[in-house]
Design a protein around this motif. Structure first.
Motif, PDB file in Angstrom:
ATOM      1  N   PHE C 145       0.782  -1.232   0.000  1.00 16.44           N
ATOM      2  CA  PHE C 145       0.000   0.000   0.000  1.00 16.44           C
ATOM      3  C   PHE C 145       0.816   1.285   0.000  1.00 16.44           C
ATOM      4  O   PHE C 145       0.549   2.204  -0.783  1.00 16.44           O
ATOM      5  N   LEU C 194      -4.327   3.016   4.515  1.00 23.57           N
ATOM      6  CA  LEU C 194      -4.709   1.769   3.849  1.00 23.57           C
ATOM      7  C   LEU C 194      -4.030   0.569   4.497  1.00 23.57           C
ATOM      8  O   LEU C 194      -4.644  -0.481   4.681  1.00 23.57           O
ATOM      9  N   THR C 195      -2.748   0.728   4.831  1.00 21.81           N
ATOM     10  CA  THR C 195      -2.025  -0.372   5.479  1.00 21.81           C
ATOM     11  C   THR C 195      -2.675  -0.707   6.808  1.00 21.81           C
ATOM     12  O   THR C 195      -2.853  -1.884   7.148  1.00 21.81           O
TER      13      THR C 195
END
Lengths: 272, 343, 263
Positions: C145, C194-195
């Motif tokens: 990501f 996102l991670t």
């Protein structure tokens, strides 16, 4: 790219030994490549014949066909709707847009089992809206559409934001209609991002398990996807078979990803 | 310029990696090697969880069990067995079918003598039953009802689920008991599977599928069905005229502590077997049998046969003959379904 | 205009059917028995342990993958070497690897009969069925990501400013800290979000390598699955909602600090 003529500090590519890329690549190797190497080795353990037998077994082929077909369909649907949604999120303005924008990433955060549960409630036998498509191939597509929702949208949004409106305005002032402007001015600029998002959606769809296993019914030759097939082989202690199928899936995904990267570099070269 | 940036980033990566891994290892606590005297790592299949919730406190009340702590892990029988074979710490293992213990014997984690005791290593029994909608609207009573055209039968995938394997052997064995030949019994299985629209990966998922509204009848463990009924699911149990006795095996691992051996011994006492009976199992100790009928007065006891009655070679033979993914009875049946339903 | 409204309608309808209504269902199901069962579910020792474990794994995974992502982005965008395309594709590969396979391969490497398993187990620091294995699985799943988000931004900003800074005498680290980093910070922030979301939500791979020991190696996602199987639907949906809330809070914070350039 940039063409500013500033004197460079040192010649690019000067051979100053650098440990940094090595460390990062080691990290990549330990986390990603090592497990994949073990997978490759396991798939070869039974010999070429066992490998071939595992991937050409009729139910394996059926599972692969279903998986690849569904992933492709999902990539295409995402290309259309993803671009549309990105357009609306960037160019339009309405109450609650910020909230909706934040929700887009939810499929990344929701465990696949939860996604499966809720889709089952909504589109299953007790559907409150009367739409029952679970335990069919349509359900595979449905689950995959949920899980791959963010990819094209998040790929296209930044490009749309950076897009220079001048060209569109110029085209409009020359008399072009909305859809022509979109087709001939905007779309070519969005295409690399759309393709990139599609490739990621495809890759993700090919491997999806948790939500699909709950919705699809897993009937071999009918609604069993590749990941479920692999799981059943692991459960039957048919380890080489599982590894062989996994390698095939990964090779296809890698090929798709490589071709998209190649496409992006090509388009970057031909940019501006 | 950029090389330095990348250098610093990489150095930071190394430092943080080492620190993090150290923290993770330290934090997880060592679970390898022989457990200390007073700790038992219990690894079981999914449904005994409710039973052990009561068994463990009861054991702690006894002199042998005072001060003994447990870690518990529940999951699908095959998954759990595989995990222990791959290194998961376990002192006591309780699975749904014998091949899952055999895997550990092969891995030299369980002694080959595990089934030589008085109860042959079986700690609790249950059986395969039909689960239908409340009121039994389709009037399902016999194995033949399952093969009627249009009937939808829910059972998990036989290649991923131990429960599915019991279901299939129950169906097959019932046919043999009715006087059919093996070939006819296999034909029955084929017809049966043509009526299966969904094959979940696990027995628990199949139960969810059925209670979620799909299918007319579910093949399930009696114990699972009793628990589901107790928690209010709108289902009812129909006992087939004949069915297979599901014998759930238990064993201690070779490195297990003394406390583990005491625990397993205690599980055969009337007190423990009573608790098992009250949580839906059929006890193996005769004196506890009344506890089951007291807890579940509407339960019946149909004619039962065991896996050895079906095939004298036991599960070893059955696994090869019926469940080998490359060549077996079920593999051929699944293929034939595919040929007729693949569009 | 009709077109604008039409597009908006289609977009919202699609999102409603696929995303908004399902999420609403989670909320409704969670509170279907009132607040008390929800509170009970959230505060049992096992539920708290699951939350703590999830957060612990996330707090290890995210910084490591962030540093890796930035490093890789710098490498891929600013350097030229053979195999660069392959490296870029390899970084994306975790997207394609099914969680079933991730767990499977980790056991092939670190399981008792695996390549290195017995080494670690004998040392008393088993990888599999313990937190390190779960961290590895989560790192794998959430690897791409940050790199993905930073690479296009790095490409976009070009090297002008960095070159300008270096001609003005800035040293390497200074340039990075004062020129490059601020320019790519939104890429980093978004990649981190996102991670984090992915780490919190990881289920399949972790399920295979965790051993599912209640109170010890059970993450929030595993708890959802287990509670649902035990017919404790309220507990399952509560854990699911907890996950969704954490994800939404992260997203909200991101949006707070980074209003997108909506002109």
């Amino acid at each position: 790219m940039t063409t500013v003529a500033l004197p460079r500090r040192r010649a690019s590519g000067a051979a100053r030994p650098s440990v940094a890329p090595g460390v990062a690549i080691t990290y990549l190797s330990v986390i990603v490549l090592l497990p994949l190497a073990a997978l490759l080795w396991t798939s070869k353990k039974g010999g070429a014949h066992a490998f071939w037998q595992a991937i050409t077994a009729p139910d394996a082929v059926a599972a692969l066909k279903l998986t690849l077909g569904a992933a492709l369909l999902v990539a295409l649907i995402n290309a259309v709707f993803g671009t549309l949604i990105a357009w609306v999120l960037v160019r339009d303005s309405f109450l609650g847009k910020g909230v909706i924008n934040s929700l887009i990433d939810l499929p990344f955060a929701l465990p696949t089992v939860v996604a499966g549960l809720t889709l089952l409630t909504l589109y299953g036998p007790n559907s409150p809206i009367g739409l029952n498509i679970t335990y069919t191939r349509k359900a595979v597509v449905l689950a995959l559409l949920f899980e791959t929702l963010p990819f094209v949208i998040r790929s296209v949004q930044p490009v749309l934001l950076e897009l220079d409106r001048e060209m569109e305005d110029a085209a409009a002032s020359l008399g072009a209609r909305g859809h022509t402007i979109f087709r001939r001015v905007v779309l070519p600029n969005l295409l690399p991002a759309i393709l990139s998002g599609m490739a990621l959606a495809f890759a993700r769809a090919v491997g999806e398990y948790g939500s699909v296993v709950m919705l699809s019914g897993n009937v071999p030759f009918s609604t069993e996807v590749a990941s479920v097939h692999i799981y059943s082989q692991i459960q039957s202690d048919y380890v080489t078979g599982a590894a062989a199928m996994s390698i095939v899936l990964l090779a296809i995904s890698l090929a798709v990803l490589l071709s998209i990267t190649g496409l992006q570099r090509w388009s970057a070269k031909h940019d501006r | 310029m950029k090389r330095v940036q990348v250098h610093i980033a990489a150095a930071a990566l190394v430092v943080v990696s080492l620190a993090a891994l150290a923290a993770a290892c330290g934090g997880s606590g060592s679970t390898a090697g022989a457990s200390p005297k007073q700790k038992i790592n219990l690894v079981a299949y999914s449904t005994p969880e409710t039973s052990y919730a009561k068994l463990i406190p009861a054991f702690n009340q006894t002199s042998a069990g005072k001060g003994v702590t447990f870690t518990q892990s529940y999951g699908a029988s095959g998954d759990q067995s595989r995990a222990v074979a791959a290194g998961q710490a376990a002192d006591v293992v309780h699975f749904a079918l014998e091949p899952d213990i055999a895997r550990l014997v092969d891995a030299k984690l369980v002694s080959p003598n595990w089934d030589q005791g008085q109860y042959k290593g079986i700690v609790a029994n249950t059986m395969v039953v039909f689960v239908v909608r409340k009121g039994n609207p389709k009037h399902i009573t016999t194995w033949d009802d399952l093969t009627k055209p249009g009937m939808q039968v829910i059972t998990p995938n036989p290649f991923t689920s131990g429960g599915a394997r019991w279901n299939i052997m129950a169906a097959y064995g019932a046919q043999l008991k009715e006087g059919k030949t093996p070939a006819q019994a296999q034909q029955y299985l084929s017809t049966l599977f043509h009526n299966v629209p969904v094959q979940d990966d696990k027995a628990s998922a199949a139960l969810q599928t059925f209670t979620g509204g799909k299918g007319d009848v579910l093949l399930a463990y009696e114990q699972d069905a009793l628990l589901a009924q107790e928690s209010g699911a709108p289902i009812q149990i129909v006992y087939p005229p004949q069915t297979i006795e599901i014998q759930t095996p238990i064993a201690t691992t070779v490195k297990a502590s003394a406390a583990a051996t005491s625990f397993v011994k205690w599980l055969y006492t009337p007190a423990a077997q009573t608790i098992l009976a009250q949580t839906g199992y059929r006890p193996v100790v005769a004196s506890a049998e009344s506890a089951f009928s007291k807890a579940f007065p509407s339960a019946q006891t149909p004619t039962e046969f065991t896996i050895d009655d079906v095939d004298s070679g036991g599960w070893d033979d059955v696994m090869t003959k019926f469940f080998d993914p490359t060549n077996s009875v079920m593999q051929k049946i699944e293929s034939s379904i595919g040929v007729s339903t693949s569009s | 205009m009709i077109v604008r409204l039409g597009l908006r309608f289609i977009a919202l309808a699609y999102l409603a059917l696929l995303l908004i209504v399902p999420v609403t269902i989670i909320v409704v199901h969670t509170f279907s028995g009132g607040l008390a069962p929800v509170w009970n579910s959230l505060t049992t020792p096992d539920a708290v342990a699951a939350l703590v474990l999830t957060l612990k794994i996330t707090l290890i995974t995210v910084p490591l993958n962030t540093i890796f992502g930035i490093t890789m982005a710098l490498l891929i965008v600013r350097r030229n070497f053979r195999g660069k395309a392959l490296l870029s594709a390899l970084i994306d590969l975790p997207f394609a690897v099914s969680p079933v396979i991730v767990g499977f391969t980790l056991i092939l490497v670190y399981g008792m009969n695996g390549w290195f398993g017995s080494f670690f187990i004998d040392q008393g620091y088993p990888i599999i069925f313990s937190t390190p294995g779960m961290v590895l699985a989560t790192m794998f799943a959430s690897l791409p990501f940050v790199a993905r988000e930073v690479i296009p931004v790095l490409r976009e900003i070009g090297t002008e400013q960095e070159q300008a800074a270096s001609t003005l005498g800035a040293k390497g680290w200074q340039t990075f800290r004062r020129v490059t980093l601020p320019a790519i910070r939104w890429g980093i922030v978004y990649g981190v979000v996102l991670t984090t979301a992915r780490s919190i939500g990881e289920f399949g791979a972790v399920a295979v390598v965790s051993g599912n020991v209640i109170g010890q190696t059970q993450t929030l996602t595993l708890r959802v699955s287990q509670e649902y199987q035990n017919f404790d639907h309220i507990a399952a949906y509560t854990a699911a909602l907890e996950l969704a809330v954490i994800a939404l809070v992260t997203l909200f914070l991101m949006n707070l600090f980074h209003p997108r350039k909506d002109h």
